[in-house]
Write a protein that holds these residues in place. Structure first.
Motif, short mmCIF file in Angstrom:
data_model
loop_
_atom_site.label_atom_id
_atom_site.label_comp_id
_atom_site.label_asym_id
_atom_site.label_seq_id
_atom_site.Cartn_x
_atom_site.Cartn_y
_atom_site.Cartn_z
N GLU A 91 -12.53 1.76 -2.96
CA GLU A 91 -12.93 0.44 -2.48
C GLU A 91 -11.94 -0.09 -1.43
O GLU A 91 -10.75 0.20 -1.49
N ASP A 92 -12.45 -0.92 -0.50
CA ASP A 92 -11.55 -1.62 0.44
C ASP A 92 -10.86 -2.76 -0.29
O ASP A 92 -11.40 -3.32 -1.24
N LEU A 93 -9.67 -3.14 0.20
CA LEU A 93 -8.91 -4.22 -0.45
C LEU A 93 -9.71 -5.52 -0.50
O LEU A 93 -9.86 -6.14 -1.55
N GLU A 94 -10.23 -5.93 0.66
CA GLU A 94 -10.92 -7.21 0.72
C GLU A 94 -12.21 -7.19 -0.11
O GLU A 94 -12.55 -8.17 -0.78
N ALA A 95 -12.90 -6.05 -0.07
CA ALA A 95 -14.15 -5.93 -0.85
C ALA A 95 -13.84 -6.05 -2.34
O ALA A 95 -14.58 -6.69 -3.10
N ALA A 96 -12.74 -5.44 -2.78
CA ALA A 96 -12.36 -5.50 -4.19
C ALA A 96 -12.04 -6.94 -4.60
O ALA A 96 -12.44 -7.41 -5.66
N LEU A 97 -11.31 -7.63 -3.72
CA LEU A 97 -10.94 -9.02 -4.01
C LEU A 97 -12.18 -9.91 -4.10
O LEU A 97 -12.34 -10.69 -5.05
N LEU A 98 -13.09 -9.77 -3.13
CA LEU A 98 -14.30 -10.58 -3.12
C LEU A 98 -15.16 -10.29 -4.35
O LEU A 98 -15.73 -11.20 -4.96
#
Ligand SMILES: Nc1nc2c([nH]c(=O)n2[C@H]2C[C@H](O)[C@@H](COP(=O)(O)OP(=O)(O)OP(=O)(O)O)O2)c(=O)[nH]1
Length: 140
Positions: free
Chosen positions: A48-55
């Motif tokens: 997963e991408d960092l921002e995608a995981a956070l969102l």
């Protein structure tokens, strides 16, 4: 030989709305840190991408669609002898304040600095101090 050591990466959102930050309280029956307060977020999934995981974590835990602004700090610690956590904390902004909690948390609070100092555990407050989080001008 296979290593039994485990390393996990956790993304956390420092979510601001009208000058207050969102903190959440873990369920009392949680085996790690039951009843304690924390920022919203959780572990990244493999690939997963960092921002995608956070969102994704923010949506799952509090039902908010936020805007990710920038990384505030990174920190790491061991939860026990064979498990290390790396935490990346990002400044996020929310247009809304209506929170829908998952089963992981039992309470939430949009907080000014004074309230955060009362509720968050010393380890997180120490990281806030070390990384000048209390100096954020967007936070009341
Ligand atoms: N020292 C320190 N500890 C922190 C910070 N932020 C933060 O949430 N913690 C603590 C509280 C949590 O108990 C722990 C890890 O977060 P977490 O509970 O969401 O991670 P997890 O492994 O449960 O992930 P998940 O199952 O929810 O996906 O780290 C911080 O900035 N500094």
């Amino acid at each position: 030989m296979t290593s039994l050591n485990e390393m996990v990466v956790v993304l956390k959102g420092f979510i601001l709305h009208e000058g207050k930050v969102l903190i959440v309280q873990r369920a009392n029956d949680d085996e790690v840190g039951g009843g304690t307060w924390e920022l919203v977020g959780g572990q990244i999934h493999f690939g997963e991408d960092l921002e995608a995981a956070l969102l994704r974590e923010i949506q799952e835990e509090v039902g908010l669609d936020v805007t990710v602004e920038r990384i505030l700090y990174a920190t790491t610690f061991q939860t026990h002898a064979t498990r290390q956590v790396v935490i990346l904390t990002y400044l996020c902004k929310s247009d809304h304040h209506e929170v829908v909690l998952s089963e992981e948390h039992i309470d939430y609070c949009w907080s000014i600095k004074e309230r955060v100092r009362e509720l968050l555990p010393p380890a997180i407050l120490h990281d806030f101090e070390r990384n000048d989080v209390f100096s954020l001008e967007e936070w009341v």
